[in-house]
Design an enzyme around this catalytic site. Structure first.
Site, mmCIF file in Angstrom:
data_model
loop_
_atom_site.group_PDB
_atom_site.id
_atom_site.type_symbol
_atom_site.label_atom_id
_atom_site.label_comp_id
_atom_site.label_asym_id
_atom_site.label_seq_id
_atom_site.Cartn_x
_atom_site.Cartn_y
_atom_site.Cartn_z
ATOM 1 N N ASP A 34 0.965 -1.717 -0.151
ATOM 2 C CA ASP A 34 0.229 -0.184 -0.048
ATOM 3 C C ASP A 34 1.333 1.607 -0.496
ATOM 4 O O ASP A 34 2.178 0.835 0.737
ATOM 5 C CB ASP A 34 -1.344 -0.214 1.087
ATOM 6 C CG ASP A 34 -2.166 1.112 1.002
ATOM 7 O OD1 ASP A 34 -2.434 1.497 -0.109
ATOM 8 O OD2 ASP A 34 -2.396 1.490 1.881
ATOM 9 N N ASN A 82 -11.703 -2.788 -5.228
ATOM 10 C CA ASN A 82 -10.619 -1.882 -6.097
ATOM 11 C C ASN A 82 -11.399 -1.449 -7.643
ATOM 12 O O ASN A 82 -11.016 -0.710 -7.671
ATOM 13 C CB ASN A 82 -9.028 -2.450 -6.088
ATOM 14 C CG ASN A 82 -8.193 -2.194 -4.752
ATOM 15 O OD1 ASN A 82 -7.281 -3.266 -4.445
ATOM 16 N ND2 ASN A 82 -8.219 -1.018 -3.960
HETATM 17 C C1 IPE Z 1 -5.242 -2.768 0.449
HETATM 18 O O1 IPE Z 1 -5.168 -1.353 -0.078
HETATM 19 C C2 IPE Z 1 -5.293 -3.576 -2.001
HETATM 20 C C3 IPE Z 1 -4.093 -3.838 -2.349
HETATM 21 C C4 IPE Z 1 -3.100 -3.336 -1.626
HETATM 22 C C5 IPE Z 1 -4.203 -4.245 -3.361
HETATM 23 P P1 IPE Z 1 -6.608 -0.403 -0.520
HETATM 24 O O2 IPE Z 1 -5.753 1.345 -0.786
HETATM 25 O O3 IPE Z 1 -7.380 -1.217 -1.129
HETATM 26 O O4 IPE Z 1 -6.757 -0.082 1.113
HETATM 27 P P2 IPE Z 1 -8.050 0.974 1.661
HETATM 28 O O5 IPE Z 1 -9.037 1.514 0.669
HETATM 29 O O6 IPE Z 1 -6.765 2.132 2.247
HETATM 30 O O7 IPE Z 1 -8.350 0.188 3.523
HETATM 31 C C1 IPE Z 2 -1.576 0.090 -3.441
HETATM 32 O O1 IPE Z 2 -1.703 1.743 -3.538
HETATM 33 C C2 IPE Z 2 -1.963 -0.375 -4.525
HETATM 34 C C3 IPE Z 2 -3.870 -0.938 -4.783
HETATM 35 C C4 IPE Z 2 -4.395 -0.516 -4.083
HETATM 36 C C5 IPE Z 2 -3.515 -1.541 -6.165
HETATM 37 P P1 IPE Z 2 -2.682 2.722 -3.253
HETATM 38 O O2 IPE Z 2 -2.882 2.357 -4.753
HETATM 39 O O3 IPE Z 2 -3.535 2.239 -2.818
HETATM 40 O O4 IPE Z 2 -1.855 3.848 -2.848
HETATM 41 P P2 IPE Z 2 -2.560 4.151 -1.931
HETATM 42 O O5 IPE Z 2 -2.701 3.742 -0.765
HETATM 43 O O6 IPE Z 2 -3.781 5.486 -2.298
HETATM 44 O O7 IPE Z 2 -1.490 5.800 -1.504
HETATM 45 MG MG MG Z 3 -4.317 1.982 -0.420
#
Ligand code: IPE
Ligand code: IPE
Ligand code: MG
Length: 261
Positions: A34, A82
């Protein structure tokens, strides 16, 4: 795509001497990758540039896991939630998963890594499924480490899918409801033979599980690493493994440090 995002990483072995002395090595590490979007936005880049920068982080972390002797690594690449992101970001993430698998499968194969996939088929791009299947077949005989990509994965969806499968068997008279146990239930999860998660790492600073490996994390230790995923690497993994080494796991049992009770 900028070339720097696809640069090679040192294969396992080249950095072997640098692995710190570890008190214990987790058998199964789960990683919530993340912080890509925040990392990119903080640099004036688009969110997709953050995802692209995560490819080298993933490969370096996997190399470091092999070096440390971790036998199972499961990474969260795309959650069942997602799909709520913009169509452009979803499209990018699907194409990107497909491309990373295609680009990196030979490298992973040469490292002795076995690639697997956990998730739901529905909605997932066919090209992603076919790349996952190609990588799985190519690497099926490898034994150094199991690497599972969780794509279109949700912990609740996984538990519901297992319940559906058991209910279908019960309705067909193949099993009785009474015979369902934790052991038989886990045999219906996406990875029926997978061990429980010992260490769950989440990068990016958030302290939540976001629907990842809910069943498997029942007794996992958690490491919330403030580094955004694009800055994570093998050394950061080893730092988290050192923290894990210092944890005392009890699994519900009492540990008496004074004789008598
Ligand atoms: C969790 O991260 C999913 C992945 C890393 C694939 P998210 O960024 O989607 O989670 P939330 O929405 O912050 O809980
Ligand atoms: C994790 O990074 C990747 C996926 C969830 C696919 P994010 O895209 O959630 O990045 P942040 O949390 O918005 O920084
Ligand atoms: Mg995220």
């Amino acid at each position: 795509m900028s070339v720097e995002y696809v640069k090679p990483v040192p294969p396992p072995g080249e950095g072997e001497n640098r692995v710190p002395q570890l008190a214990k090595v987790p058998n199964h590490v789960g990683i919530i990758m993340d912080g890509n979007g925040r990392w990119a936005n903080a640099r004036g880049l688009t969110r997709t540039a953050g995802h692209q920068a995560g490819e080298v982080a993933l490969m370096d972390t996997l190399a470091g896991a092999v070096e440390a002797g971790v036998k199972n690594v499961t990474v969260y690449a795309f959650s069942t939630e997602n799909w709520k992101r913009s169509p452009a970001e979803v499209r990018f993430l699907m194409g990107y998963s497909r491309d990373v698998l295609r680009r990196r499968r030979d490298e992973l194969h040469s490292w002795g890594v076995r690639v697997q996939w956990w998730g739901r088929r529905a909605r997932l791009w066919k090209s992603v499924i076919s790349e996952l299947e190609t990588a799985r077949e190519l690497t099926a005989g490898n034994q150094k480490m199991n690497f599972t990509m969780a794509i279109n994965y949700g912990g609740r969806a996984e538990i519901v899918d297992a319940a559906r499968s058991l209910a279908a068997q019960a309705a067909a008279g193949k099993i009785s409801a009474q015979s369902i146990s934790e052991r038989s239930f886990s045999a219906h999860l996406y990875g029926p033979k997978s061990p429980d998660v010992d260490l769950l790492i989440r990068t990016g600073g958030e302290q939540r599980i976001s629907n990842f490996l809910l069943w498997q994390c029942a007794y996992a230790e958690f490491a919330f690493n403030p580094l955004p995923w694009p800055e994570y690497n093998r050394e950061a993994l080893w730092d988290d493994l050192l923290v894990f080494g210092g944890r005392e796991r009890r699994f519900g049992a009492a540990v008496d440090k004074v004789a008598g009770s």
